[in-house]
Design a protein around this motif. Structure first.
Motif, mmCIF file in Angstrom:
data_model
loop_
_atom_site.group_PDB
_atom_site.id
_atom_site.type_symbol
_atom_site.label_atom_id
_atom_site.label_comp_id
_atom_site.label_asym_id
_atom_site.label_seq_id
_atom_site.Cartn_x
_atom_site.Cartn_y
_atom_site.Cartn_z
ATOM 1 N N LYS A 190 16.652 46.838 58.658
ATOM 2 C CA LYS A 190 15.586 46.681 59.771
ATOM 3 C C LYS A 190 14.311 46.601 59.053
ATOM 4 N N ILE A 191 13.421 45.916 59.297
ATOM 5 C CA ILE A 191 12.149 45.665 58.727
ATOM 6 C C ILE A 191 11.250 45.902 59.863
ATOM 7 N N ASN A 192 10.220 46.794 59.880
ATOM 8 C CA ASN A 192 9.289 47.178 61.060
ATOM 9 C C ASN A 192 7.841 46.393 60.576
ATOM 10 N N TYR A 193 7.737 45.180 61.170
ATOM 11 C CA TYR A 193 6.236 44.734 60.820
ATOM 12 C C TYR A 193 5.333 45.306 61.519
ATOM 13 N N LYS A 194 4.085 45.498 61.099
ATOM 14 C CA LYS A 194 2.973 46.099 61.713
ATOM 15 C C LYS A 194 2.485 44.656 62.245
ATOM 16 N N ARG A 195 1.799 44.849 63.630
ATOM 17 C CA ARG A 195 1.206 43.670 64.112
ATOM 18 C C ARG A 195 -0.064 43.848 63.909
#
Length: 110
Positions: free
Chosen positions: A105-110
């Motif tokens: 899982k990759i958490n992208y910063k908004r």
């Protein structure tokens, strides 16, 4: 046909029983195998330091997802053993850490 997953595997171990020739060759190439040289590749990337005690081997393994991370670790350890034997470098027990890149899982910063 089973789905193929891409695994990144870090195989770790310790050098054992190095000959003087093997030790000299490793020391001559130590600058090419430091932190900056670490890459995950199909062929594998060997990293170690001047103490010639521990090493790590970083590999990319394609394997059936159904066979899981254990199979990817076994394949990577076999590749690392083959490569080290081909270079004439002895080693002790190997242990692996496996990451399944297809389920990560990759958490992208908004």
């Amino acid at each position: 046909m089973s789905t193929q997953h891409t695994y990144r595997v870090i195989v770790r171990g310790a050098f054992e029983g190095l000959s003087e020739e093997s030790r000299a060759r490793l020391l001559a190439e130590v600058d090419d195998h430091g932190m900056a040289a670490m890459r995950f590749t199909t062929e594998g990337s060997l990293a170690y330091d001047r103490t010639l005690k521990h090493f790590s081997y970083r590999l990319v393994v394609l394997s059936d997802a159904a066979e899981g991370e254990e199979m990817a670790a076994a394949i990577a350890e076999d590749r690392a053993e083959t490569a080290l034997a081909g270079l004439g470098h002895g080693h002790g027990e190997l242990r692996s850490t496996v990451t399944d890149m297809d389920t990560m899982k990759i958490n992208y910063k908004r």
